[in-house]
Design a protein around this motif. Structure first.
Motif, PDB file in Angstrom:
ATOM      1  N   UNK A  28       0.786  -1.326  -0.179  1.00  0.00           N
ATOM      2  CA  UNK A  28       0.182   0.404  -0.063  1.00  0.00           C
ATOM      3  C   UNK A  28       1.245   0.835  -0.326  1.00  0.00           C
ATOM      4  N   UNK A  29       2.274   1.218   1.017  1.00  0.00           N
ATOM      5  CA  UNK A  29       2.732   2.131   0.508  1.00  0.00           C
ATOM      6  C   UNK A  29       4.050   2.268   0.026  1.00  0.00           C
ATOM      7  N   UNK A  30       3.686   1.017  -1.440  1.00  0.00           N
ATOM      8  CA  UNK A  30       4.112   1.215  -2.942  1.00  0.00           C
ATOM      9  C   UNK A  30       6.302   1.223  -2.468  1.00  0.00           C
ATOM     10  N   UNK A  31       6.200   0.256  -1.203  1.00  0.00           N
ATOM     11  CA  UNK A  31       8.147  -0.101  -1.433  1.00  0.00           C
ATOM     12  C   UNK A  31       8.182  -0.978  -2.000  1.00  0.00           C
ATOM     13  N   UNK A  32       9.627  -1.041  -2.290  1.00  0.00           N
ATOM     14  CA  UNK A  32       9.925  -1.737  -3.202  1.00  0.00           C
ATOM     15  C   UNK A  32       9.672  -3.346  -3.076  1.00  0.00           C
ATOM     16  N   UNK A  33       9.313  -4.861  -3.753  1.00  0.00           N
ATOM     17  CA  UNK A  33       9.281  -5.841  -3.245  1.00  0.00           C
ATOM     18  C   UNK A  33      10.833  -6.321  -3.099  1.00  0.00           C
ATOM     19  N   UNK A  34      11.527  -5.444  -3.602  1.00  0.00           N
ATOM     20  CA  UNK A  34      13.659  -5.475  -3.025  1.00  0.00           C
ATOM     21  C   UNK A  34      13.714  -5.534  -1.758  1.00  0.00           C
ATOM     22  N   UNK A  35      13.265  -4.192  -1.544  1.00  0.00           N
ATOM     23  CA  UNK A  35      13.278  -3.953  -0.040  1.00  0.00           C
ATOM     24  C   UNK A  35      11.966  -4.603   0.528  1.00  0.00           C
ATOM     25  N   UNK A  36      10.805  -5.314   0.028  1.00  0.00           N
ATOM     26  CA  UNK A  36      10.091  -6.218   1.019  1.00  0.00           C
ATOM     27  C   UNK A  36      11.211  -6.924   1.575  1.00  0.00           C
TER      28      UNK A  36
END
Length: 324
Positions: A295-303
């Motif tokens: 929802x916060x548009x955080x990169x999948x890589x950062x996730x």
């Protein structure tokens, strides 16, 4: 034998209320803090539609995590569950035109069969669980690619009953969530109130002591891996029904999320300590965390980085609990 078995089980920290309270309360607190923070960061987080979508997505991996909890309690590991989900999903999609019952039985039987092979490799050939299930991970994924020829298998003319498993609703609640809750209840009752469940804790706490008390350790281990395979098979059936297609990479890395959920929930690799209630909390933490990051548009890589940190912290906390 029953008296001796009871004595063996009482050696596990699982039997002490203070340990259960410490383990669960910290995980509950973490989940509550996550929910509060997420609701502040994103106004859409608490919308019923979003919450039910999160739960529906978490239910498939959650079912796999329930089976993983059985294995880890037994002082084992099952790295093959993601691949078993993949081949079960592919075979379910293939047999879906033959009817709901046939498709479900094929998917579940595939999971149980491959879990049985895992158990026999570990108990009969005396392979380490890591090695045996790593081999099965590769073998089962190879089966998926051979069966699908590297292409998606579309479910041809699925029946309403088959589609309902993955896409239906009972009231506002998605059907996969209901199946997840039912499997959670069955798993909890099995571990707490059945002889099989008590023996899982006993074998995980001290395998040699369990054998001396008369427990058939090899049979218990084999059955435990069959349970893990069955849960992966059920997840594969739901996945095929929900998507209406089986993908060659379906279920990839599910094993990591399942292990992470069990560890976050307080189940330890030392065996005999933990349970499915904690695993449920763990899977909810992972699911809601991924959702709010999306929802916060955080990169999948950062996730992925954050998930890795969470797994490491879960192991650190587990070690701290064990030594305290």
């Amino acid at each position: 034998m029953n008296d001796a078995t009871t004595v063996g089980i009482q050696k596990s920290p699982q039997s002490f209320p203070w340990y259960q309270y410490l383990s669960r309360s910290s995980t509950v607190l973490a989940l509550v803090l996550l929910l509060v923070t997420a609701s502040i960061l994103s106004p859409h987080f608490l919308e019923p539609r979003n919450l039910f979508n999160v739960l529906r997505g978490a239910s498939i991996i959650g079912i796999v995590a329930l089976g993983m909890t059985f294995v880890i309690l037994n002082r084992g590991i099952d790295l093959s569950v993601g691949s078993i989900v993949g081949i079960s999903s592919a075979l379910t999609a293939t047999f879906a035109p033959q009817g709901l019952v046939v498709a479900v039985l094929v998917g579940c039987a595939t999971g149980v069969g491959l879990g049985l092979v895992n158990g026999l490799l570990i108990t009969r050939l005396r392979l380490q669980p890591f090695i045996a299930t790593l081999g099965m991970l590769i073998f089962a994924r190879g089966l998926v690619f051979v069966h699908t020829n590297g292409s998606n298998i579309v479910v041809e003319n699925p029946s309403e009953a088959f589609s309902f498993i993955g896409s239906g609703y009972i009231g506002p609640v998605p059907m996969p969530v209901i199946i997840f809750i039912v499997m959670w209840a069955i798993a909890a009752v099995t571990l707490r109130y059945t002889r099989f469940g008590r023996e899982i804790h006993a074998v995980g706490a001290n395998e040699e002591a369990a054998w001396l008390t008369g427990i058939n350790v090899k049979r218990n281990k084999v059955l435990t891996y069959c349970v893990s395979g069955l849960m992966a098979g059920i997840a594969g059936v739901i996945l095929a029904s929900r998507l209406g297609v089986a993908e060659p990479n379906g279920g990839t890395l599910y094993e990591l999320d399942a292990i992470a959920a069990a560890l976050i929930g307080g189940t330890t690799f030392d065996g005999g300590v933990g349970g499915v209630h904690g695993t449920i909390l763990g899977i909810l933490i992972l699911a809601f965390l991924s959702n709010v990051l999306n929802l916060l548009n955080i990169s999948p890589y950062s996730q992925m980085l954050m998930k890795g940190v969470i797994i490491i912290l879960a192991v650190v906390v587990s070690e701290w609990r064990k030594r305290s």
